[in-house]
Scaffold this active site. Structure first.
Site, PDB file in Angstrom:
ATOM      1  N   LYS A 206       1.709  47.237  14.801  1.00  0.00           N
ATOM      2  CA  LYS A 206       1.920  48.538  15.435  1.00  0.00           C
ATOM      3  C   LYS A 206       0.588  49.264  15.598  1.00  0.00           C
ATOM      4  O   LYS A 206       0.248  49.744  16.660  1.00  0.00           O
ATOM      5  CB  LYS A 206       2.895  49.367  14.586  1.00  0.00           C
ATOM      6  CG  LYS A 206       3.155  50.749  15.132  1.00  0.00           C
ATOM      7  CD  LYS A 206       4.162  51.516  14.284  1.00  0.00           C
ATOM      8  CE  LYS A 206       4.210  52.965  14.756  1.00  0.00           C
ATOM      9  NZ  LYS A 206       5.109  53.800  13.966  1.00  0.00           N
ATOM     10  N   GLY A 266       7.621  50.989  11.652  1.00  0.00           N
ATOM     11  CA  GLY A 266       7.392  49.546  11.480  1.00  0.00           C
ATOM     12  C   GLY A 266       8.623  48.814  10.975  1.00  0.00           C
ATOM     13  O   GLY A 266       9.007  47.766  11.491  1.00  0.00           O
ATOM     14  N   GLU A 352      10.565  51.242   1.305  1.00  0.00           N
ATOM     15  CA  GLU A 352       9.469  51.956   1.973  1.00  0.00           C
ATOM     16  C   GLU A 352      10.001  53.269   2.561  1.00  0.00           C
ATOM     17  O   GLU A 352       9.260  54.227   2.743  1.00  0.00           O
ATOM     18  CB  GLU A 352       8.833  51.076   3.059  1.00  0.00           C
ATOM     19  CG  GLU A 352       7.390  51.456   3.352  1.00  0.00           C
ATOM     20  CD  GLU A 352       6.662  50.468   4.272  1.00  0.00           C
ATOM     21  OE1 GLU A 352       6.916  50.513   5.483  1.00  0.00           O
ATOM     22  OE2 GLU A 352       5.838  49.685   3.792  1.00  0.00           O
ATOM     23  N   HIS A 383      23.714  31.033 -10.443  1.00  0.00           N
ATOM     24  CA  HIS A 383      23.189  30.070 -11.421  1.00  0.00           C
ATOM     25  C   HIS A 383      21.857  30.530 -11.991  1.00  0.00           C
ATOM     26  O   HIS A 383      21.094  29.734 -12.534  1.00  0.00           O
ATOM     27  CB  HIS A 383      23.070  28.693 -10.770  1.00  0.00           C
ATOM     28  CG  HIS A 383      24.415  28.151 -10.382  1.00  0.00           C
ATOM     29  ND1 HIS A 383      25.205  27.437 -11.252  1.00  0.00           N
ATOM     30  CD2 HIS A 383      25.143  28.294  -9.235  1.00  0.00           C
ATOM     31  CE1 HIS A 383      26.351  27.121 -10.644  1.00  0.00           C
ATOM     32  NE2 HIS A 383      26.336  27.642  -9.427  1.00  0.00           N
TER      33      HIS A 383
HETATM   34  O1  F6P Z   1       1.310  48.950   4.773  1.00  0.00           O
HETATM   35  C1  F6P Z   1       2.628  49.169   5.160  1.00  0.00           C
HETATM   36  C2  F6P Z   1       2.774  49.092   6.648  1.00  0.00           C
HETATM   37  O2  F6P Z   1       2.149  50.156   7.248  1.00  0.00           O
HETATM   38  C3  F6P Z   1       4.232  49.012   7.063  1.00  0.00           C
HETATM   39  O3  F6P Z   1       4.830  50.242   7.163  1.00  0.00           O
HETATM   40  C4  F6P Z   1       4.148  48.261   8.325  1.00  0.00           C
HETATM   41  O4  F6P Z   1       5.381  47.695   8.683  1.00  0.00           O
HETATM   42  C5  F6P Z   1       3.118  47.223   7.978  1.00  0.00           C
HETATM   43  O5  F6P Z   1       2.198  47.896   7.149  1.00  0.00           O
HETATM   44  C6  F6P Z   1       2.394  46.597   9.140  1.00  0.00           C
HETATM   45  O6  F6P Z   1       1.775  47.548   9.939  1.00  0.00           O
HETATM   46  P1  F6P Z   1       1.252  47.196  11.381  1.00  0.00           P
HETATM   47  O7  F6P Z   1       2.417  46.776  12.207  1.00  0.00           O
HETATM   48  O8  F6P Z   1       0.623  48.450  11.896  1.00  0.00           O
HETATM   49  O9  F6P Z   1       0.262  46.084  11.247  1.00  0.00           O
END
Ligand code: F6P
Length: 547
Positions: A206, A266, A352, A383
């Site tokens: 992201k 995310g 989270e 188990h």
């Molecule tokens: O460090 C946690 C986080 O920010 C999550 O919230 C997110 O899903 C993940 O890292 C990956 O982030 P990005 O998609 O920006 O690489």
């Protein structure tokens, strides 16, 4: 903000929890023949039986009062209406818009976001069709046979979980691989045996600033360039991100980028371009069905009265145990093997989101919030750790999840699996009392001292709370509904606790310190002061690295 603990509904709820702490569920089923029927609900292709919980009508009524008193209905409208409910990041939270129909109108600051969502989905579909049909060619003219998704957290867990869950729907001529950890073993392991000329990399981030992902992506890019030259990158790398400039700076043409928006968290992003590996694997029709399943749950969540609302009921039951009875964990127990990554996915989704101790108004909470989510496929759990669930001292509420239809599993296997699934919920609820244990031991020929010594060890208290979720099918629509169920459950709990479920500041400190320690490890002496323990460990590692 009214203090949660001052609300009459909160206080009532806690009183009910105290009263029902030692409910005899076996007796409750006998004295109330309608209990099972009353505490079950069918919607969106799934049946929820929640009758094996330590509840009664009065307790549930106080929980629904609590939901109303904390504004669940108003906040739900704010969430679905695109208000900026993620206040610490000043963002809307609109994963529901990602699965809205083309003609929907969902606005952020007066702008309908649905046309953009569908524009990206259309591009993703067209791209997926080209790759799946073999029309998209690698640098030497061969079709793609392997796709490697490089991402972590929400850019990994959702796609991994969904692709595993929908394996039966996956295209047989494309192999999917996921690389998340920066431990180089994983990337090396994946690349071994892959042909650069037939491999497509998806760099999914992201922010496009995540160190683990960029480190892996850089190494993968170098691997490709070493084999096929710089010009091959355009044929073998695509990016999924909200950060176009960083994608370009990394060396991926933004023509090969699929975008999304800051209002997609995310851990809520598998419906967006982050779902590209899922779409490539199961194809556009199945991806649409996945989204349709989630949309059906969105509609149910938006419209069903709280008393008949699946996510609301799951959320309130969780609150009953966490705040009323001291439970600190929630076990997710899926019985279908394809759901084996569901607990890991729900860990991020829930922990989270609701692992917070400060309310929206900045005050520290004086009650417990999000639980520890854990789990493995249920049969394996039986188990391993189910002993503790049956006879240990911890109260562990459990969600049992299985699909009634399971075409891939032979009938013999499926019946045994379902029998175990049902037996566990029955055993956890009914337990085995002293009279039953004595009768059983006598029938086995034991008596006297030998029998007396064994009796206490063989007693099961019972009254261990479970939800039973039976999906009609583990198909794309069923999975979509299941995921959206938990997304909304997490939302409702966050509302009741008065926290922001959509930020994640708690992940920042470790990232900051890792940067300084990385610099320390690269230099002969530490550049930053650390506590004695951390400094000692840095020195130890530095020495070991030199050896
Ligand atoms: O460090 C946690 C986080 O920010 C999550 O919230 C997110 O899903 C993940 O890292 C990956 O982030 P990005 O998609 O920006 O690489």
């Amino acid at each position: 903000m009214t203090a949660l603990t001052a609300l009459p509904a909160w206080q009532d709820t806690l009183k009910h929890a105290q009263r029902l702490q030692s409910i005899d569920l076996r007796a409750a089923f006998v004295s109330d023949p309608a209990r099972a029927q009353r505490f079950r609900l069918k919607a969106c292709g799934m049946l929820l039986d929640y009758s094996k919980n330590r509840i009664d009508d009065a307790a549930l009524a106080s929980l629904f009062d609590l939901a109303r008193a904390t504004g669940v209905e108003t906040r739900r409208a704010a969430l679905l209406g695109g208000e900026r409910i993620n206040t610490t990041e000043n963002r809307a939270v609109l994963h529901t818009a990602l699965r809205a129909p083309r003609d929907a109108d969902i606005r952020v600051d007066g702008q309908n976001v649905v046309p953009e969502v569908h524009a990206v989905l259309d591009r993703m579909n067209a791209f997926a069709e080209r790759v799946r049909s073999g029309e998209w060619l690698g640098h030497d003219g061969r079709a793609i046979t392997d796709i490697v998704n490089i991402g972590i957290g929400g850019s990994d867990l959702g796609p991994v979980m969904a692709c595993q869950a929908l394996k039966d729907y996956g295209t047989p001529h494309i192999d999917l691989h996921f690389v998340s950890t920066v431990d180089g073993w994983q990337l090396a392991d994946v690349l071994e045996g892959l042909d650069p000329a037939t491999t497509l990399f998806i760099v999914a981030s992201k922010t496009f600033t995540t160190q683990e992902t960029l480190t892996n992506a850089k190494a993968a890019r170098a691997w490709l360039v070493a084999a096929a030259g710089e010009a091959a990158v355009a044929k073998h790398f695509v990016a999924v991100s909200t950060n176009g400039p960083a994608v370009s700076a990394f060396g991926i043409d933004t023509a090969n980028m699929f975008g999304f928006w800051d209002w997609v968290g995310g851990r809520y992003s598998l419906w967006s371009a982050i779902g590209l590996p899922i779409l490539l694997y199961i194809g556009p029709d199945n991806f649409r069905a996945l989204q349709a399943g989630a949309r059906a749950m969105d509609e149910h969540f938006a419209n069903a009265p709280l008393e008949q609302n699946l996510p609301v009921i799951l959320a309130l039951l969780g609150i009953f145990y966490i705040n009323g009875m001291g439970a600190s964990t929630q076990l997710i127990s899926p019985y279908n093997q394809p759901l084996h990554r569901l607990p890991a996915y729900l860990q991020q989704l829930d922990m989270e989101s609701n692992g917070k101790s400060v309310r929206l108004d900045g005050e520290t909470v004086n009650y417990h919030t999000g639980p520890v989510i854990w789990g493995e496929p249920g049969i394996n759990g039986q188990h391993a750790y189910y002993q503790l669930l049956h006879q240990g001292t911890e109260l562990v509420p459990i969600d049992f999840i299985a699909a009634v239809a399971n075409p891939k599993s032979p009938r013999e296997h499926h019946l045994i699996m379902l029998a175990n699934f049902l037996a566990q919920t029955e055993a956890l609820m009914r337990g085995k009392n002293e009279t039953e244990v004595r009768a059983e031991l006598s029938a086995a020929g034991l008596s006297g001292d030998a029998l007396e010594k064994l009796v206490p060890h063989k007693i099961f208290d019972g009254n261990r709370p479970t939800n039973t979720l039976l999906l009609d099918q583990l198909d794309p629509a069923g999975l979509g509904s299941l995921i959206a169920l938990y997304e909304h459950k997490v939302f409702v709990q966050g509302v009741v606790w008065g926290i922001n479920s959509y930020d994640q500041w708690g992940v920042e400190l470790g990232k900051q310190l890792a940067k300084t320690i990385e610099a320390d490890l690269r230099s002969p002496h530490s550049l930053t002061a650390h506590d004695a323990s951390t400094q000692g460990l840095i020195d130890y590692v530095r020495k070991a690295l030199k050896a």
